[in-house]
Design a protein around this motif. Structure first.
Motif, mmCIF file in Angstrom:
data_model
loop_
_atom_site.group_PDB
_atom_site.id
_atom_site.type_symbol
_atom_site.label_atom_id
_atom_site.label_comp_id
_atom_site.label_asym_id
_atom_site.label_seq_id
_atom_site.Cartn_x
_atom_site.Cartn_y
_atom_site.Cartn_z
ATOM 1 N N LEU A 90 -3.991 4.076 -3.750
ATOM 2 C CA LEU A 90 -3.434 3.134 -2.777
ATOM 3 C C LEU A 90 -2.387 2.231 -3.422
ATOM 4 O O LEU A 90 -1.511 1.706 -2.747
ATOM 5 N N GLY A 91 -2.512 2.058 -4.718
ATOM 6 C CA GLY A 91 -1.554 1.202 -5.423
ATOM 7 C C GLY A 91 -1.839 -0.269 -5.224
ATOM 8 O O GLY A 91 -0.991 -1.112 -5.497
ATOM 9 N N ALA A 92 -3.007 -0.595 -4.703
ATOM 10 C CA ALA A 92 -3.330 -1.999 -4.444
ATOM 11 C C ALA A 92 -4.833 -2.198 -4.523
ATOM 12 O O ALA A 92 -5.606 -1.291 -4.224
ATOM 13 N N VAL A 93 -5.230 -3.388 -4.927
ATOM 14 C CA VAL A 93 -6.653 -3.694 -5.046
ATOM 15 C C VAL A 93 -7.119 -4.435 -3.791
ATOM 16 O O VAL A 93 -6.510 -5.422 -3.387
ATOM 17 N N PRO A 94 -8.196 -3.928 -3.149
ATOM 18 C CA PRO A 94 -8.678 -4.601 -1.944
ATOM 19 C C PRO A 94 -9.577 -5.782 -2.296
ATOM 20 O O PRO A 94 -10.253 -5.767 -3.316
ATOM 21 N N TYR A 95 -9.549 -6.802 -1.485
ATOM 22 C CA TYR A 95 -10.557 -7.847 -1.616
ATOM 23 C C TYR A 95 -10.971 -8.319 -0.233
ATOM 24 O O TYR A 95 -10.198 -8.227 0.719
ATOM 25 N N LEU B 22 0.818 -1.206 0.000
ATOM 26 C CA LEU B 22 0.000 0.000 0.000
ATOM 27 C C LEU B 22 0.854 1.259 0.000
ATOM 28 O O LEU B 22 1.948 1.274 0.555
ATOM 29 N N ASP B 23 0.319 2.313 -0.599
ATOM 30 C CA ASP B 23 0.941 3.628 -0.492
ATOM 31 C C ASP B 23 0.502 4.242 0.842
ATOM 32 O O ASP B 23 -0.685 4.452 1.072
ATOM 33 N N TRP B 24 1.467 4.502 1.696
ATOM 34 C CA TRP B 24 1.135 4.956 3.048
ATOM 35 C C TRP B 24 0.417 6.303 3.061
ATOM 36 O O TRP B 24 -0.516 6.530 3.822
ATOM 37 N N HIS B 25 0.863 7.235 2.179
ATOM 38 C CA HIS B 25 0.221 8.555 2.170
ATOM 39 C C HIS B 25 -1.248 8.438 1.778
ATOM 40 O O HIS B 25 -2.121 9.049 2.384
ATOM 41 N N ALA B 26 -1.500 7.629 0.747
ATOM 42 C CA ALA B 26 -2.877 7.473 0.283
ATOM 43 C C ALA B 26 -3.716 6.798 1.356
ATOM 44 O O ALA B 26 -4.847 7.207 1.641
#
Lengths: 119, 355
Positions: free
Chosen positions: B340-345, B255-259
């Motif tokens: 976020l640079g990542a996809v949640p599931y 994850l991007d911490w700032h986002a």
């Protein structure tokens, strides 16, 4: 301080660290300062992607505060992200809610525009 | 000051009559807890006397905008400051831990807030864990009829089911499942009046000061293991708890911490009172995970941990929410995925809905 209350600063907001180990570390002169500035710049850029949906813009002010402005020239000074959202609320006259379907829609639109703008 | 030289504070909470004091009284007879200071808030306690630091009346000081979770417990501040002064003057030896027992109806979050945010206390103490007792016989009833009980379970790092000697096995199992639904990040342990090792709940392995939090965070990461079925959901959620949901979310990439910080601070500002608990391990691209722990508006400063549980490197976050539906959170995270640079599931939830 509480993100709801905003208020005086007695310590770093939790978003400004990404986890301390509690151990001492060695930093080369100016290293921590450069990293801090880079963090602030990245944080500002990221915040602006969200704030664009509300017609707002965030600027870093001398590496110590941030200024959030709307297009009509109103502005608020904030110390950290804890204080950012109450200030945004004041400017847009409603709560900025990440679960708001309107915001979600605008973010998706923003993303589509970016993708279609790419070669 | 590094976290490991701060004195750990253990919060002991639990509904009226759930066996907090009995548990503490038994535990204090064991040598591991000899050097503990105890703060309780009701008079007429028996058996605790030689350990007792102070009996205090709960006095709450609302600060800032006056939201309840962000209030300073004035009584606690006074008691801790007094102890600190005595230790620094040499009048009292340094204690290994402070155990704060709350009243049965208390919400533990103001204690968290007090220790975390008080200008002096934050440098000398840290909240190590929140223990919550639940009565094996009446626990289910309390959960059905009292919101306080649900709030306590949500805030818990460890839930201790007491009086298991007078409840039947099936009842205990049902209660365990219910607790698992309410707070997938908590460890659930059993005890009874014959338990001679109850000090283990308060004093963990002395050479790993931060172990309870680490283990709890790992439990959060492992939240999905026990696979709770739709049937459990029907058994568990009766009447009042319909409004409380939990959801465990994983991300496919770091994850991007700032986002993430922006998203979570925004969420807590807008919905803080409805987000009872946020807990998990984050992969921010660094070597070890960063543990995230929050109760309502209050987020504990993120901490770096040394290694991933089971070597499995993935961000997992558990949300316990009131009035907010799990799918609202996931669709918001999906909309933020490019930042976020990542996809949640969704790993698991106590609700059944299509994805």
């Amino acid at each position: 301080m509480c993100v709801l209350c905003g208020g005086f600063v007695v310590q770093e907001h939790w978003t400004e660290g990404r986890g301390s180990t509690g151990a001492a570390s060695v930093t080369v002169g100016g290293g921590a300062s450069r990293e801090r500035q880079r963090d602030r710049r990245d944080r500002t850029a990221m915040a602006n992607r969200i704030l664009a949906c509300y017609g707002l813009k965030l600027e870093d002010w001398n590496g110590s505060k941030y200024i959030v402005r709307d297009v009509k020239g109103s502005s608020e000074i904030v110390h950290d992200l804890g204080a950012l959202w109450p200030a945004v609320e004041k400017l847009i006259k409603k709560t900025a809610d990440p679960l708001d379907p309107a915001l979600i829609g605008r973010l998706q639109q923003q993303q589509q525009q970016q993708q279609s703008g790419r070669p | 000051m590094a976290a490991n030289v701060k004195i750990p504070v253990i919060i002991l909470s639990g509904f009226l009559g759930s066996g907090k004091t009995s548990l503490l009284t038994r535990a204090l007879k064991q040598p591991q807890l000899a050097n503990s200071a105890i703060i309780v808030n009701e008079f007429g306690r028996m058996g605790l006397d030689h350990h007792l630091l102070s009996r205090v009346e709960e006095r709450t000081l609302l600060v800032g905008g006056g939201c309840v979770c962000c209030s300073m417990r004035e009584d606690l501040v006074n008691a801790c400051m007094e102890l600190l002064e005595d230790m620094q003057r040499g009048a009292k030896p340094r204690v290994d831990r402070i155990i704060v027992e709350t009243t049965g109806l208390a919400d533990p979050s103001p204690i968290w807030f007090t220790v975390l945010r008080h200008p002096v206390l934050q440098h000398h103490f840290h909240v190590e864990s929140v223990l919550v007792t639940v009565d094996a016989v009446n626990g289910m009833l309390h959960l059905d009829s009292h919101d306080e009980s649900i709030k306590q379970i949500s805030a818990a790092d460890r839930v201790i089911v007491t009086k298991t000697d007078i409840a039947d096995g099936e009842e205990i199992e049902r209660l365990r499942r219910r607790i698992g639904q309410l707070n997938p990040a908590a460890e659930v342990e059993l005890t009874d009046s014959e338990d001679t090792k109850s000090a283990r709940f308060f004093a963990d392995n002395p050479d790993s000061v931060r172990s309870p939090r680490t283990r709890c965070a790992m439990a959060a990461a492992d939240g999905g293991r026990e696979g709770r079925s739709a049937e459990d959901g029907r058994n568990g959620s009766g009447g009042h708890t319909d409004a409380t949901h939990s959801v465990s979310i994983r991300f496919d990439r770091p994850l991007d911490w700032h986002a993430f910080g922006l998203w979570l601070s925004m969420l807590l500002h807008a919905r803080g009172t409805d987000i009872l608990r946020v807990k998990g391990l984050l992969d921010l691209g660094g070597e070890g995970p960063v543990s995230l722990n929050g109760v309502q508006h209050i987020i504990h400063p993120p901490e770096h941990l040394d290694g991933w549980p089971d070597g499995r490197r993935t961000s997992t976050i558990v949300f316990i929410m009131k009035k907010v539906q799990p799918q609202q959170v996931t669709s918001s995270l999906l909309a933020f995925q490019h930042m976020l640079g990542a996809v949640p599931y969704v790993l698991e939830t106590d609700l059944q809905f299509p994805y």
